[in-house]
Scaffold this motif. Structure first.
Motif, PDB file in Angstrom:
ATOM      1  N   SER B 119       0.819  -1.089   0.046  1.00 33.53           N
ATOM      2  CA  SER B 119       0.005   0.062   0.019  1.00 33.53           C
ATOM      3  C   SER B 119       1.002   1.311   0.077  1.00 33.53           C
ATOM      4  O   SER B 119       2.127   0.918   0.390  1.00 33.53           O
ATOM      5  N   PRO B 120       0.438   2.427  -0.422  1.00 32.21           N
ATOM      6  CA  PRO B 120       1.010   3.635  -0.173  1.00 32.21           C
ATOM      7  C   PRO B 120       1.673   3.973   1.277  1.00 32.21           C
ATOM      8  O   PRO B 120       2.817   4.228   1.243  1.00 32.21           O
ATOM      9  N   VAL B 121       0.870   3.499   2.120  1.00 36.82           N
ATOM     10  CA  VAL B 121       1.492   3.881   3.479  1.00 36.82           C
ATOM     11  C   VAL B 121       2.738   2.904   3.967  1.00 36.82           C
ATOM     12  O   VAL B 121       3.589   3.402   4.201  1.00 36.82           O
ATOM     13  N   GLU B 122       2.624   1.757   3.246  1.00 32.94           N
ATOM     14  CA  GLU B 122       3.728   0.541   3.428  1.00 32.94           C
ATOM     15  C   GLU B 122       5.028   1.294   2.779  1.00 32.94           C
ATOM     16  O   GLU B 122       6.080   1.095   3.359  1.00 32.94           O
ATOM     17  N   GLY B 159       1.141  18.163  -6.185  1.00 30.65           N
ATOM     18  CA  GLY B 159       1.682  17.408  -5.039  1.00 30.65           C
ATOM     19  C   GLY B 159       0.533  15.935  -4.948  1.00 30.65           C
ATOM     20  O   GLY B 159       1.142  15.099  -4.167  1.00 30.65           O
ATOM     21  N   LEU B 160      -0.383  16.107  -5.568  1.00 33.24           N
ATOM     22  CA  LEU B 160      -1.306  15.010  -5.780  1.00 33.24           C
ATOM     23  C   LEU B 160      -0.995  13.931  -6.818  1.00 33.24           C
ATOM     24  O   LEU B 160      -0.941  14.254  -8.073  1.00 33.24           O
ATOM     25  N   LEU B 161      -0.399  12.766  -6.521  1.00 34.96           N
ATOM     26  CA  LEU B 161      -0.228  11.632  -7.383  1.00 34.96           C
ATOM     27  C   LEU B 161      -1.715  11.315  -8.054  1.00 34.96           C
ATOM     28  O   LEU B 161      -2.326  10.599  -7.353  1.00 34.96           O
ATOM     29  N   ARG B 162      -1.916  11.646  -9.200  1.00 31.46           N
ATOM     30  CA  ARG B 162      -3.439  11.299  -9.730  1.00 31.46           C
ATOM     31  C   ARG B 162      -3.469   9.882 -10.012  1.00 31.46           C
ATOM     32  O   ARG B 162      -4.718   9.264  -9.588  1.00 31.46           O
ATOM     33  N   ALA B 163      -2.479   9.154 -10.712  1.00 32.03           N
ATOM     34  CA  ALA B 163      -2.627   7.933 -10.929  1.00 32.03           C
ATOM     35  C   ALA B 163      -1.248   7.093 -11.226  1.00 32.03           C
ATOM     36  O   ALA B 163      -0.561   7.826 -12.083  1.00 32.03           O
ATOM     37  N   ALA B 164      -1.082   6.084 -10.444  1.00 32.58           N
ATOM     38  CA  ALA B 164      -0.071   5.189 -10.900  1.00 32.58           C
ATOM     39  C   ALA B 164      -0.060   4.071 -11.141  1.00 32.58           C
ATOM     40  O   ALA B 164      -0.176   2.948 -10.366  1.00 32.58           O
ATOM     41  N   GLY B 168      -0.886   0.519  -8.728  1.00 32.42           N
ATOM     42  CA  GLY B 168      -2.248   0.307  -8.484  1.00 32.42           C
ATOM     43  C   GLY B 168      -2.693   1.519  -7.384  1.00 32.42           C
ATOM     44  O   GLY B 168      -3.719   1.492  -6.811  1.00 32.42           O
ATOM     45  N   TRP B 169      -2.019   2.586  -7.703  1.00 30.06           N
ATOM     46  CA  TRP B 169      -2.492   3.714  -6.916  1.00 30.06           C
ATOM     47  C   TRP B 169      -3.347   4.778  -7.436  1.00 30.06           C
ATOM     48  O   TRP B 169      -2.975   4.902  -8.601  1.00 30.06           O
ATOM     49  N   ARG B 170      -4.262   5.768  -6.725  1.00 31.39           N
ATOM     50  CA  ARG B 170      -5.231   6.667  -7.333  1.00 31.39           C
ATOM     51  C   ARG B 170      -5.164   7.887  -6.442  1.00 31.39           C
ATOM     52  O   ARG B 170      -5.439   7.453  -5.244  1.00 31.39           O
ATOM     53  N   ASP B 171      -5.001   8.980  -6.793  1.00 33.40           N
ATOM     54  CA  ASP B 171      -5.122  10.022  -5.839  1.00 33.40           C
ATOM     55  C   ASP B 171      -4.443   9.964  -4.429  1.00 33.40           C
ATOM     56  O   ASP B 171      -5.028  10.199  -3.609  1.00 33.40           O
ATOM     57  N   VAL B 172      -3.127   9.751  -4.684  1.00 29.73           N
ATOM     58  CA  VAL B 172      -2.444   9.924  -3.396  1.00 29.73           C
ATOM     59  C   VAL B 172      -1.569  10.964  -2.917  1.00 29.73           C
ATOM     60  O   VAL B 172      -0.935  11.498  -3.956  1.00 29.73           O
ATOM     61  N   ARG B 173      -1.984  11.658  -1.812  1.00 28.75           N
ATOM     62  CA  ARG B 173      -1.023  12.914  -1.511  1.00 28.75           C
ATOM     63  C   ARG B 173       0.182  12.472  -0.964  1.00 28.75           C
ATOM     64  O   ARG B 173       0.274  12.245   0.337  1.00 28.75           O
TER      65      ARG B 173
END
Lengths: 388, 388
Positions: B119-122, B159-164, B168-173
């Protein structure tokens, strides 16, 4: 680089900073200019003197700075002397305009000439006469033409017009056929600059222009994007379909084969040009409507690729697409939305230029003025008394 | 704008001019700086004092100016204190590097992590630890990290990653998941800047990067072209064939559907990633060769449109295209030549990046350094004693 040369270039830069500040903040005193620019008062006074001498600024009465101190004489940008000539060679016309240092349009002249049937020498002969008449008329208003730029319908390398298929010209050194110095530049680039300085007031847009050729000019943050060699914006040869019809560029399936004037008129079965096509579209003729639909779709594909690569703030359609917009715009907009809305916060707006055929000529004159303002020193050097 | 504000901005600009001149001409005396910049000696001395205090320049002995006058103490740019941290989140790795004010690379660390399954957090937890280790190591060399930039594999808005999609990430600050300030930026842009500052020495090129995503960064005259909203260079979604396979972007026939990592491996019938594909290509496997041929052809079509629109001086292939170049490059080059040579004086050269996977991380750190050099005042303000 020697320190003397760098010193000169720093002086030239500072002269530009002073003129820029006068343009932005005038009327303004020499004391305020020194305060804002961080230059010494002696330096500023010398530079303002040079600019006054060159007729680029004018004294405009006394101005009191704050509460204390004597009032100083203020200076402003002057539109009364320095001016620029913009010229254009189109397929069916020659145009000239004169713009002064404050970017006011002082005169515009257009002459209908079918340049498809004339040689470069003949066309340039007509243009020379048009230019001289414009210069004389400007002189009678007290203006001095500080430079001129000529818009031509094709790619230019260092003054050499490489190819203008709609004129049937190839490798013409256009400037050599005129009796005054001129900067020769692609009309798509200049039309975009015209749109920037005299048009809708946007600072970020892709301007699509063209008649037989489809060209584009990209403006980002108020500056024209030219690419490494000045050939950016060849929208007409973006590939719509790699297996599509052969194009005169050597490729296949280029946008021009679907939405260029020739392809469009052929598909619509129209012999009389864009005005006749518009008439038939108004009459609801199916062949004409279908041709525009196909052109709008192809334009949507090419503009999608253009948005992906260049990220324009907006899209402004000029040239033949302005009168055809009611029959092309909807399809193009749908295409852009379908292909871009999924991954973009905003799909660039699609609109029409209001400058009509004048965009390139205005951009040509405006370019001269902007160059003078960016480097007034170069202009002053070339216009010392006795040499002007 | 008030005059006080403008005065401040002019002071900041002059500080930048002084540092720029020290960088270009150092070792150089204060007297020579005043001479070159046209600023007063008092102003220059104050500015040099501020830069010395901030550790951005260093005194480097006496220098005699010309024949006359006392020798003055010269100053140079210092690589001993101010440094920048570059970070990258890739599909299968995290990277960090530290670059000092003279653009020397002081350390590089890479860690293999499969970020597709985290996950983004990890992922950001791992990145935080990597970053802290790099900062500690830099500190032990006497360096102070003045800022950091993070490269991410997708488009970024403020600063907002719209989509990677490959993560599998979307809209991650992304910045909010780190405990230090960071600028988040698209990896394709930063890889192009890395190529500019640490790579082949070209000043005008289109750099193609990417793993699952195909991205590109355009450098013109030594500056990154970003477009109106920073999304320029989305080469992966340039349309190769408008009726082609559906793409996750909502469009059809995008380059990624022919030459993206996933499409390429699928067409080559390879499960084990690019290294396995390279092995099979070396073994002459037909399916693998055919897949690369198709990818090279599609890349040629998309790059033709890119050259038409953006006129790059050269094309540099990075990312997966670097190891695959022997099997893709020929077809791409043939395509470009066939479609461009007829109308262009020069077809842009096609080459391979030598930076391997490090381009984006180096570009990230380099961006911080270049921002500091362009506006040293902002850096000095934020690093006043007690706040560093």
């Amino acid at each position: 680089m020697t320190q003397a040369v760098r010193h000169d270039s720093m002086r030239a830069r500072n002269l530009g900073v002073v003129l820029h500040e006068i343009r932005r903040s005038g009327p303004i005193t020499r004391a305020a200019l020194a305060e804002i620019t961080g230059l010494t008062k002696t330096t500023v006074s010398k530079m303002v003197g040079d600019l006054l001498g060159g007729g680029m600024v004018v004294e405009s009465g006394a101005l009191r700075e704050g509460e204390r101190g004597r009032p100083g004489t203020a200076v402003s940008l002057s539109g009364d002397r320095v001016a620029a000539l913009g010229l254009e060679i189109g397929v069916d016309h020659l145009s000239a305009c004169v713009v002064d240092l404050t970017l006011s349009v002082r005169l515009r002249r257009t002459q209908a000439v079918d340049n498809r049937s004339t040689s470069p020498v003949e066309t340039l002969h007509h243009l020379r006469k048009l230019a001289h008449r414009a210069v004389d008329e400007a002189r009678s208003k007290g203006l001095v033409i500080a430079g001129s730029t000529l818009a031509v319908p094709g790619p230019v390398d260092d003054g050499l017009l490489r190819a203008a298929p709609n004129l049937g010209w190839r490798d013409v050194r256009v400037g050599d056929l005129l009796d005054f110095p001129v900067t020769v530049e692609n009309e798509a680039n200049l039309a975009a600059l015209g749109e920037l300085w005299f048009g809708s007031g946007h600072d970020d847009f892709l301007h699509v222009s063209g008649e037989a050729n489809i060209g584009a000019g990209l403006v980002v943050g108020g500056a024209l994007f030219r690419g490494a060699r000045g050939h950016a914006g060849e929208l007409g040869h973006v590939i719509v379909s790699p297996g599509g019809p052969a194009c005169h560029c050597g490729g296949r399936g280029c946008l021009e084969q679907y939405a260029g004037q020739e392809a469009l008129l052929k598909a619509a079965d129209v012999l009389g040009g864009i005005p006749e096509l518009v008439e038939r579209l108004r009459g609801g003729e199916t062949t004409a409507l279908r041709a525009c639909d196909r052109a709008g779709q192809a334009l949507g594909v090419a503009l999608t690729s253009a948005v992906r690569l260049t990220d324009p703030g907006a899209i402004v359609l000029g040239g033949i697409f302005a009168p055809l917009f009611p029959w092309i715009g909807g399809r193009t907009r749908d295409m852009l939305t379908a292909r871009l809305a999924g991954t973009r916060q905003a799909v660039p707006g699609l609109g029409v230029s209001r400058l009509g055929g004048a965009a390139a000529t205005l951009g040509a004159a405006g370019q001269v003025i902007h160059r003078i303002i960016a480097d007034p020193g170069a202009h002053l050097t070339t216009t010392r008394p006795g040499t002007a």
